[in-house]
Design a protein around this motif. Structure first.
Motif, PDB file in Angstrom:
ATOM      1  N   MET A 179       0.841  -1.193   0.000  1.00 32.26           N
ATOM      2  CA  MET A 179       0.000   0.000   0.000  1.00 32.26           C
ATOM      3  C   MET A 179       0.875   1.241   0.000  1.00 32.26           C
ATOM      4  SD  MET A 179      -2.591   0.514   3.174  1.00 32.26           S
ATOM      5  CE  MET A 179      -1.742   0.086   4.684  1.00 32.26           C
ATOM      6  N   ALA A 180       0.274   2.372  -0.290  1.00 32.45           N
ATOM      7  CA  ALA A 180       1.041   3.614  -0.365  1.00 32.45           C
ATOM      8  C   ALA A 180       1.779   3.846   0.953  1.00 32.45           C
ATOM      9  CB  ALA A 180       0.103   4.786  -0.652  1.00 32.45           C
ATOM     10  N   GLU A 181       3.003   4.281   0.833  1.00 28.48           N
ATOM     11  CA  GLU A 181       3.861   4.387   2.005  1.00 28.48           C
ATOM     12  C   GLU A 181       3.328   5.328   3.064  1.00 28.48           C
ATOM     13  OE1 GLU A 181       8.046   5.341   1.568  1.00 28.48           O
ATOM     14  OE2 GLU A 181       8.224   3.605   0.246  1.00 28.48           O
ATOM     15  N   ASP A 182       2.562   6.324   2.635  1.00 24.06           N
ATOM     16  CA  ASP A 182       2.095   7.309   3.606  1.00 24.06           C
ATOM     17  C   ASP A 182       0.740   6.936   4.215  1.00 24.06           C
ATOM     18  OD1 ASP A 182       0.692   7.645   1.292  1.00 24.06           O
ATOM     19  OD2 ASP A 182       0.906   9.817   1.214  1.00 24.06           O
ATOM     20  N   THR A 183       0.214   5.757   3.870  1.00 28.80           N
ATOM     21  CA  THR A 183      -1.054   5.314   4.434  1.00 28.80           C
ATOM     22  C   THR A 183      -0.809   4.131   5.363  1.00 28.80           C
ATOM     23  OG1 THR A 183      -2.194   5.950   2.403  1.00 28.80           O
ATOM     24  CG2 THR A 183      -3.377   4.478   3.887  1.00 28.80           C
ATOM     25  N   ILE A 184      -1.366   4.195   6.568  1.00 27.68           N
ATOM     26  CA  ILE A 184      -1.215   3.067   7.487  1.00 27.68           C
ATOM     27  C   ILE A 184      -2.570   2.684   8.069  1.00 27.68           C
ATOM     28  CG2 ILE A 184       1.187   3.574   8.103  1.00 27.68           C
ATOM     29  CD1 ILE A 184       0.080   4.667  10.810  1.00 27.68           C
ATOM     30  N   LEU A 185      -2.654   1.418   8.446  1.00 31.69           N
ATOM     31  CA  LEU A 185      -3.851   0.901   9.099  1.00 31.69           C
ATOM     32  C   LEU A 185      -3.681   1.090  10.600  1.00 31.69           C
ATOM     33  CD1 LEU A 185      -6.513  -0.761   8.763  1.00 31.69           C
ATOM     34  CD2 LEU A 185      -5.111  -2.798   9.147  1.00 31.69           C
ATOM     35  N   ILE A 186      -4.699   1.667  11.227  1.00 24.34           N
ATOM     36  CA  ILE A 186      -4.618   1.841  12.684  1.00 24.34           C
ATOM     37  C   ILE A 186      -5.779   1.124  13.370  1.00 24.34           C
ATOM     38  CG2 ILE A 186      -3.321   3.999  12.631  1.00 24.34           C
ATOM     39  CD1 ILE A 186      -6.070   5.374  13.326  1.00 24.34           C
ATOM     40  N   TRP A 187      -5.560   0.770  14.628  1.00 21.17           N
ATOM     41  CA  TRP A 187      -6.492  -0.030  15.422  1.00 21.17           C
ATOM     42  C   TRP A 187      -6.872   0.758  16.666  1.00 21.17           C
ATOM     43  CZ3 TRP A 187      -4.881  -2.423  20.240  1.00 21.17           C
ATOM     44  CH2 TRP A 187      -5.805  -3.322  20.779  1.00 21.17           C
ATOM     45  N   ASN A 188      -8.174   0.818  16.954  1.00 25.71           N
ATOM     46  CA  ASN A 188      -8.659   1.543  18.129  1.00 25.71           C
ATOM     47  C   ASN A 188      -8.937   0.551  19.256  1.00 25.71           C
ATOM     48  OD1 ASN A 188     -10.224   2.893  20.071  1.00 25.71           O
ATOM     49  ND2 ASN A 188     -11.007   4.329  18.553  1.00 25.71           N
ATOM     50  N   GLU A 189      -8.044   0.526  20.208  1.00 27.58           N
ATOM     51  CA  GLU A 189      -8.133  -0.406  21.330  1.00 27.58           C
ATOM     52  C   GLU A 189      -9.437  -0.235  22.117  1.00 27.58           C
ATOM     53  OE1 GLU A 189      -4.876   0.044  24.030  1.00 27.58           O
ATOM     54  OE2 GLU A 189      -5.549  -1.595  25.321  1.00 27.58           O
ATOM     55  N   ASP A 190      -9.907   0.997  22.229  1.00 29.48           N
ATOM     56  CA  ASP A 190     -11.117   1.267  23.030  1.00 29.48           C
ATOM     57  C   ASP A 190     -12.374   0.674  22.398  1.00 29.48           C
ATOM     58  OD1 ASP A 190      -9.597   2.640  24.859  1.00 29.48           O
ATOM     59  OD2 ASP A 190      -9.926   4.578  23.901  1.00 29.48           O
ATOM     60  N   LEU A 191     -12.359   0.519  21.071  1.00 33.92           N
ATOM     61  CA  LEU A 191     -13.530  -0.023  20.382  1.00 33.92           C
ATOM     62  C   LEU A 191     -13.448  -1.531  20.169  1.00 33.92           C
ATOM     63  CD1 LEU A 191     -14.070   2.664  17.576  1.00 33.92           C
ATOM     64  CD2 LEU A 191     -15.363   2.397  19.697  1.00 33.92           C
ATOM     65  N   CYS A 192     -12.253  -2.056  20.060  1.00 36.23           N
ATOM     66  CA  CYS A 192     -12.068  -3.455  19.663  1.00 36.23           C
ATOM     67  C   CYS A 192     -12.675  -4.426  20.663  1.00 36.23           C
ATOM     68  CB  CYS A 192     -10.583  -3.753  19.513  1.00 36.23           C
ATOM     69  SG  CYS A 192     -10.245  -5.465  19.053  1.00 36.23           S
ATOM     70  N   ALA A 193     -13.404  -5.407  20.110  1.00 37.59           N
ATOM     71  CA  ALA A 193     -14.037  -6.446  20.926  1.00 37.59           C
ATOM     72  C   ALA A 193     -13.226  -7.732  20.935  1.00 37.59           C
ATOM     73  CB  ALA A 193     -15.445  -6.712  20.388  1.00 37.59           C
ATOM     74  N   GLY A 194     -12.104  -7.746  20.227  1.00 38.45           N
ATOM     75  CA  GLY A 194     -11.237  -8.919  20.241  1.00 38.45           C
ATOM     76  C   GLY A 194     -11.789 -10.129  19.517  1.00 38.45           C
ATOM     77  N   CYS A 195     -12.728  -9.922  18.599  1.00 39.67           N
ATOM     78  CA  CYS A 195     -13.424 -11.041  17.951  1.00 39.67           C
ATOM     79  C   CYS A 195     -12.559 -11.812  16.959  1.00 39.67           C
ATOM     80  CB  CYS A 195     -14.669 -10.527  17.240  1.00 39.67           C
ATOM     81  SG  CYS A 195     -14.297  -9.419  15.858  1.00 39.67           S
ATOM     82  N   GLY A 196     -11.536 -11.166  16.406  1.00 40.38           N
ATOM     83  CA  GLY A 196     -10.646 -11.839  15.466  1.00 40.38           C
ATOM     84  C   GLY A 196     -11.141 -11.888  14.028  1.00 40.38           C
ATOM     85  N   ILE A 197     -12.272 -11.269  13.747  1.00 43.34           N
ATOM     86  CA  ILE A 197     -12.808 -11.278  12.380  1.00 43.34           C
ATOM     87  C   ILE A 197     -11.821 -10.635  11.404  1.00 43.34           C
ATOM     88  CG2 ILE A 197     -14.606 -10.284  10.880  1.00 43.34           C
ATOM     89  CD1 ILE A 197     -16.569 -10.700  13.208  1.00 43.34           C
ATOM     90  N   CYS A 198     -11.184  -9.570  11.834  1.00 46.30           N
ATOM     91  CA  CYS A 198     -10.231  -8.877  10.963  1.00 46.30           C
ATOM     92  C   CYS A 198      -9.098  -9.820  10.563  1.00 46.30           C
ATOM     93  CB  CYS A 198      -9.686  -7.631  11.646  1.00 46.30           C
ATOM     94  SG  CYS A 198      -9.035  -7.925  13.300  1.00 46.30           S
ATOM     95  N   GLU A 199      -8.568 -10.522  11.528  1.00 44.49           N
ATOM     96  CA  GLU A 199      -7.470 -11.455  11.241  1.00 44.49           C
ATOM     97  C   GLU A 199      -7.933 -12.528  10.262  1.00 44.49           C
ATOM     98  OE1 GLU A 199      -5.515 -13.128  14.661  1.00 44.49           O
ATOM     99  OE2 GLU A 199      -4.730 -14.814  13.502  1.00 44.49           O
TER     100      GLU A 199
END
Ligand code: SF4
Ligand code: SF4
Length: 66
Positions: free
Chosen positions: A1-21
């Motif tokens: 992906m473009a070098e200046d774009t990154i994926l970020i994760w919001n710990e406060d919202l995450c339910a730990g379901c693992g669907i993303c993985e």
């Protein structure tokens, strides 16, 4: 992906379901959930956005670095 774009994760919202993985198509996966915490390797991420779409609580997003 473009070098200046990154994926970020919001710990406060995450339910730990693992669907993303489980939805991540890269091999090895660019996002791994361990013990309720996300580990993201932005070098592996291809920017497909599937994890963002699949996350039920919208805890993932792309940001563009200035
Ligand atoms: S954007 Fe695509 S490649 Fe990147 S972590 Fe999410 S599902 Fe994996
Ligand atoms: S899909 Fe969303 S809520 Fe589930 S583990 Fe991933 S970031 Fe957390």
């Amino acid at each position: 992906m473009a070098e200046d774009t990154i994926l970020i994760w919001n710990e406060d919202l995450c339910a730990g379901c693992g669907i993303c993985e489980r939805s991540c198509p890269t091999d090895p996966r660019a996002i791994v959930i361990t013990g309720g915490r996300a580990a993201i390797d932005n070098d592996l991420c291809d920017g497909c956005g599937i994890c963002i779409k699949e996350c039920p609580v919208k805890a993932l997003s792309f940001i563009v670095l200035a």
